[in-house]
Design an enzyme around this catalytic site. Structure first.
Site, short mmCIF file in Angstrom:
data_model
loop_
_atom_site.label_atom_id
_atom_site.label_comp_id
_atom_site.label_asym_id
_atom_site.label_seq_id
_atom_site.Cartn_x
_atom_site.Cartn_y
_atom_site.Cartn_z
N ASN A 151 0.85 -1.19 0.00
CA ASN A 151 0.00 0.00 0.00
C ASN A 151 0.89 1.24 0.00
O ASN A 151 2.01 1.19 0.49
CB ASN A 151 -0.90 0.02 1.24
CG ASN A 151 -1.83 1.23 1.25
OD1 ASN A 151 -2.40 1.60 0.22
ND2 ASN A 151 -1.98 1.86 2.41
N HIS A 190 0.91 5.24 1.27
CA HIS A 190 0.21 6.20 2.13
C HIS A 190 0.90 7.56 1.99
O HIS A 190 2.13 7.64 2.07
CB HIS A 190 0.25 5.72 3.59
CG HIS A 190 -0.54 6.59 4.50
ND1 HIS A 190 -1.92 6.57 4.53
CD2 HIS A 190 -0.16 7.57 5.37
CE1 HIS A 190 -2.35 7.47 5.40
NE2 HIS A 190 -1.30 8.09 5.92
C1 GRF Z 1 -2.52 8.69 -3.08
O1 GRF Z 1 -2.23 9.88 -2.43
C2 GRF Z 1 -2.10 7.50 -2.25
O2 GRF Z 1 -0.99 7.75 -1.45
C3 GRF Z 1 -3.30 7.25 -1.38
O3 GRF Z 1 -4.40 7.55 -2.19
C4 GRF Z 1 -4.02 8.47 -3.21
C5 GRF Z 1 -4.38 7.86 -4.51
O4 GRF Z 1 -4.15 8.73 -5.59
N1 GRF Z 1 -3.30 5.92 -0.82
P1 GRF Z 1 -4.25 8.19 -7.04
O5 GRF Z 1 -5.66 7.66 -7.23
O6 GRF Z 1 -3.22 7.12 -7.23
O7 GRF Z 1 -3.98 9.37 -7.92
#
Ligand code: GRF
Length: 210
Positions: A109, A111
């Site tokens: 994942n 974050h």
């Molecule tokens: C990102 O900021 C990621 O870190 C978090 O959710 C967001 C997803 O953005 N888990 P995207 O859909 O990949 O543009």
């Protein structure tokens, strides 16, 4: 490479999905993305999948009021598609225990903060950046971690920080952080599929990196 079959899980626009997809297509990540799973019919990530002939499966809580049915169908589908690794890219739902067990240490994942700060249930997207802005933090960053049964608590694989000393808004933090997300996530996914993550308790060593 044919043996590494990734399922990406995404609930939103899918910019991380896109950056990882590009790195699989260029050969930097030796794997193929074989499936997009989402919980939202209108996730932007679906358009990216369609444009790249990647099958999409929507598991929306509305269609599956019984969570255990949803979880078992999702697991069956992953197994049917012979998925070997799961990459969460802005997926808002908790991953079920069954899937975490079946894919032990094969789920990553990302974050948008430096864990363990600003993580946990409800801490996603703009909520994270607003909390960091309101707190007056001077740095923020990105964490990539292995996924366990709780939000944002699995062993950390990679982190990178960015100065936010001069920002004027939470949106500006989000922008700076997203830029480094697109660098660090492909790097971590590559290490995962190349089987170069070695666990020492909670500490993750990336083999082949100095
Ligand atoms: C990102 O900021 C990621 O870190 C978090 O959710 C967001 C997803 O953005 N888990 P995207 O859909 O990949 O543009």
């Amino acid at each position: 490479m044919e043996n590494n079959r990734i399922a990406v899980f995404a609930s939103g626009r899918g910019s991380n999905f896109k950056s990882i997809l590009e790195k699989t297509l260029s050969g930097y990540i030796p794997a193929k993305i074989k499936l997009l799973i989402t919980d939202k019919n209108d996730a932007g990530a679906i358009n990216i999948a369609h444009a790249n002939q990647i099958p999409v499966r929507v598991f929306s809580p509305k269609e599956f009021p019984d969570k255990s049915v949803l979880h078992s169908q999702m697991l069956n589908h992953l197994v049917d598609c012979q998925i070997t690794h799961i990459i969460l890219a802005g997926y808002l739902k908790l991953i079920s225990t069954e899937i975490v067990r079946e894919f032990e240490n094969k789920i990553l994942n990302i974050h948008p903060a430096l864990l363990p700060s600003f993580g946990g249930k409800g801490m996603y997207g703009h909520h994270v950046h607003e909390a960091i802005y309101d707190h007056g933090c001077k740095v923020s960053g990105v964490s990539v971690h292995l996924v366990n049964e709780k939000y944002d608590t699995g062993p950390i694989v990679a982190q990178k920080c960015v100065s936010i000393e001069d920002v004027q808004s939470a949106d500006e933090i989000a922008q700076r952080v997203l830029e480094i997300e697109h660098e660090i996530y492909p790097f971590a996914v590559k290490a995962l599929v190349e089987n170069r993550l070695k666990l020492h308790g909670r500490r993750v060593e990336i083999l082949g990196e100095n």
